[in-house]
Design a protein around this motif. Structure first.
Motif, PDB file in Angstrom:
ATOM      1  N   ASP A 149      13.683 -26.193  18.829  1.00 12.85           N
ATOM      2  CA  ASP A 149      12.583 -26.533  16.619  1.00 12.85           C
ATOM      3  C   ASP A 149      13.222 -26.253  15.939  1.00 12.85           C
ATOM      4  N   HIS A 150      14.728 -25.561  16.320  1.00  9.67           N
ATOM      5  CA  HIS A 150      15.188 -25.208  15.342  1.00  9.67           C
ATOM      6  C   HIS A 150      16.821 -25.121  15.741  1.00  9.67           C
ATOM      7  N   ARG A 151      17.324 -25.539  14.639  1.00  7.11           N
ATOM      8  CA  ARG A 151      18.908 -25.218  14.612  1.00  7.11           C
ATOM      9  C   ARG A 151      19.868 -24.128  13.338  1.00  7.11           C
ATOM     10  N   LYS A 152      20.889 -24.203  13.891  1.00 10.44           N
ATOM     11  CA  LYS A 152      21.714 -22.920  12.862  1.00 10.44           C
ATOM     12  C   LYS A 152      21.848 -23.481  11.704  1.00 10.44           C
ATOM     13  N   PRO A 153      21.286 -22.908  10.305  1.00  8.12           N
ATOM     14  CA  PRO A 153      21.130 -21.260  10.272  1.00  8.12           C
ATOM     15  C   PRO A 153      20.716 -20.541  10.743  1.00  8.12           C
ATOM     16  N   HIS A 154      19.065 -20.631  11.515  1.00 10.93           N
ATOM     17  CA  HIS A 154      18.058 -20.365  12.131  1.00 10.93           C
ATOM     18  C   HIS A 154      18.855 -19.414  13.062  1.00 10.93           C
ATOM     19  N   PRO A 155      18.078 -18.619  13.576  1.00 13.48           N
ATOM     20  CA  PRO A 155      18.637 -17.769  14.794  1.00 13.48           C
ATOM     21  C   PRO A 155      18.126 -17.835  16.127  1.00 13.48           C
ATOM     22  N   ALA A 156      16.897 -19.246  15.967  1.00 14.85           N
ATOM     23  CA  ALA A 156      16.664 -18.992  16.890  1.00 14.85           C
ATOM     24  C   ALA A 156      17.426 -19.494  18.485  1.00 14.85           C
ATOM     25  N   PRO A 157      18.668 -20.752  18.365  1.00 14.15           N
ATOM     26  CA  PRO A 157      19.196 -20.681  18.660  1.00 14.15           C
ATOM     27  C   PRO A 157      20.272 -19.712  19.790  1.00 14.15           C
ATOM     28  N   LEU A 158      20.907 -18.626  18.611  1.00 16.53           N
ATOM     29  CA  LEU A 158      21.422 -17.559  19.320  1.00 16.53           C
ATOM     30  C   LEU A 158      20.005 -16.797  20.244  1.00 16.53           C
ATOM     31  N   LEU A 159      19.237 -16.769  19.808  1.00 19.70           N
ATOM     32  CA  LEU A 159      17.902 -16.261  20.545  1.00 19.70           C
ATOM     33  C   LEU A 159      18.135 -16.287  21.923  1.00 19.70           C
ATOM     34  N   ARG A 179      29.146 -21.523   7.254  1.00 12.95           N
ATOM     35  CA  ARG A 179      27.887 -19.722   7.056  1.00 12.95           C
ATOM     36  C   ARG A 179      26.956 -20.369   8.028  1.00 12.95           C
ATOM     37  N   ASN A 180      26.807 -21.526   8.459  1.00  9.38           N
ATOM     38  CA  ASN A 180      25.381 -21.862   9.810  1.00  9.38           C
ATOM     39  C   ASN A 180      25.739 -21.365  11.006  1.00  9.38           C
ATOM     40  N   ASP A 181      27.224 -20.678  11.253  1.00 10.05           N
ATOM     41  CA  ASP A 181      27.307 -19.476  12.638  1.00 10.05           C
ATOM     42  C   ASP A 181      27.267 -18.227  11.799  1.00 10.05           C
ATOM     43  N   VAL A 182      27.768 -18.168  10.609  1.00  9.69           N
ATOM     44  CA  VAL A 182      27.514 -16.894  10.028  1.00  9.69           C
ATOM     45  C   VAL A 182      26.686 -16.464  10.397  1.00  9.69           C
ATOM     46  N   GLU A 183      25.457 -16.527   9.699  1.00  4.81           N
ATOM     47  CA  GLU A 183      23.653 -16.642   8.734  1.00  4.81           C
ATOM     48  C   GLU A 183      23.219 -16.525   9.838  1.00  4.81           C
ATOM     49  N   ALA A 184      23.146 -17.757  10.916  1.00  2.00           N
ATOM     50  CA  ALA A 184      22.775 -17.634  12.170  1.00  2.00           C
ATOM     51  C   ALA A 184      22.274 -16.201  12.844  1.00  2.00           C
ATOM     52  N   ALA A 185      24.078 -16.218  13.269  1.00  2.44           N
ATOM     53  CA  ALA A 185      24.569 -14.718  13.938  1.00  2.44           C
ATOM     54  C   ALA A 185      24.131 -13.148  12.930  1.00  2.44           C
ATOM     55  N   HIS A 186      23.685 -13.166  12.223  1.00  2.72           N
ATOM     56  CA  HIS A 186      23.604 -12.204  11.312  1.00  2.72           C
ATOM     57  C   HIS A 186      22.229 -12.141  11.752  1.00  2.72           C
ATOM     58  N   ALA A 187      21.064 -12.658  11.080  1.00  2.00           N
ATOM     59  CA  ALA A 187      19.839 -13.093  11.348  1.00  2.00           C
ATOM     60  C   ALA A 187      19.214 -13.121  12.856  1.00  2.00           C
ATOM     61  N   SER A 188      20.445 -12.972  14.103  1.00  2.00           N
ATOM     62  CA  SER A 188      20.189 -12.304  14.563  1.00  2.00           C
ATOM     63  C   SER A 188      20.588 -11.046  15.888  1.00  2.00           C
ATOM     64  N   GLY A 189      21.162 -10.693  14.647  1.00  2.00           N
ATOM     65  CA  GLY A 189      21.647  -9.183  14.274  1.00  2.00           C
ATOM     66  C   GLY A 189      22.812  -9.127  15.431  1.00  2.00           C
ATOM     67  N   MET A 190      23.944 -10.415  15.472  1.00  2.00           N
ATOM     68  CA  MET A 190      25.229 -10.153  16.140  1.00  2.00           C
ATOM     69  C   MET A 190      26.201 -10.423  15.081  1.00  2.00           C
ATOM     70  N   ALA A 191      27.378  -9.692  16.037  1.00  2.00           N
ATOM     71  CA  ALA A 191      28.751 -10.349  15.558  1.00  2.00           C
ATOM     72  C   ALA A 191      29.062 -11.404  14.672  1.00  2.00           C
TER      73      ALA A 191
END
Length: 221
Positions: A149-159, A179-191
């Protein structure tokens, strides 16, 4: 299972963006968009413009194109459909794998790391591109911009990928170019490792505050 990838210890998985990270795909995207515009009797746009716009999904690319041309917003749906039709048929004509990518993937595979490709490109052309460049074999999970339902920068795909592999955020790292990758990673708690050579909409990557900024994947080693 766990290893060291450059400065990151104890990893179990590495998540990669696709366009601008693994593959320089802008020439094929531009070609297909130019043909789709011609199909609809619209003016074309330049490859540098497309390189500036890509990375946020096909719908956003079409939005940027229509605004640039001053065209009727009602053309969004037909132009998007025509672009996807043209692109799926010509997804890998001039697209190239960036230097260092194969070395990185081979290293990760040898370390028995889980590898996922998480992109905002729709899933079908993403898998076609990976397959035609002989990269699909490295990934046990591929998520496109239309997979959830969501794509980066939303964290849903990484979660989703973390849950798929049953691992914690500090056991994975995201490698991307925007920025999409950085924000998605940080929002999911990842580096997040950011690569300077990709597509970031004209914004300096330092402004995105990645955990590590590199000019090449070779620098991880």
């Amino acid at each position: 299972m766990g290893t060291t990838l450059g400065p990151f210890a104890g990893l179990k998985a590495v998540f990669f963006d696709l366009d601008g990270t693994l593959v320089d795909s802008a020439r094929d995207i531009h070609r297909s968009l130019a043909i789709a515009l011609s199909d609809l009797c619209l003016r074309t746009v330049s490859e540098p413009q497309v390189r500036y716009w890509v990375g946020r999904g096909a719908s956003r690319l079409i939005d940027c194109t229509i605004k640039s041309l001053g065209a009727d917003p009602a053309l969004h749906a037909p132009l998007l459909a025509q672009f996807m039709l043209r692109y799926q048929a010509n997804v890998c004509v001039d697209s190239e794998v960036y230097d260092g990518v194969i070395h990185c993937l081979e290293y990760c595979q040898a370390q028995q790391l889980h590898l996922a490709c998480i992109t905002n490109k729709p899933l079908l052309p993403a898998k076609t591109l990976l397959s035609q460049l002989n990269l699909l074999r490295y990934f046990s999970l591929v998520l496109g911009g239309d997979s959830l339902d969501h794509r980066k920068p939303h964290p849903a795909p990484l979660l989703h990928a973390l849950a798929y592999y049953d691992i914690l955020p500090d056991q994975a790292v995201m490698i991307g170019d925007s920025r999409n990758d950085v924000e998605a990673a940080h929002a999911s708690g990842m580096a997040c490792v950011a690569l300077s050579y990709g597509y970031n909409h004209g914004e300096p990557l330092q402004a995105c505050a990645p955990d590590l900024l590199l000019d090449s994947l070779f620098e991880l080693f």
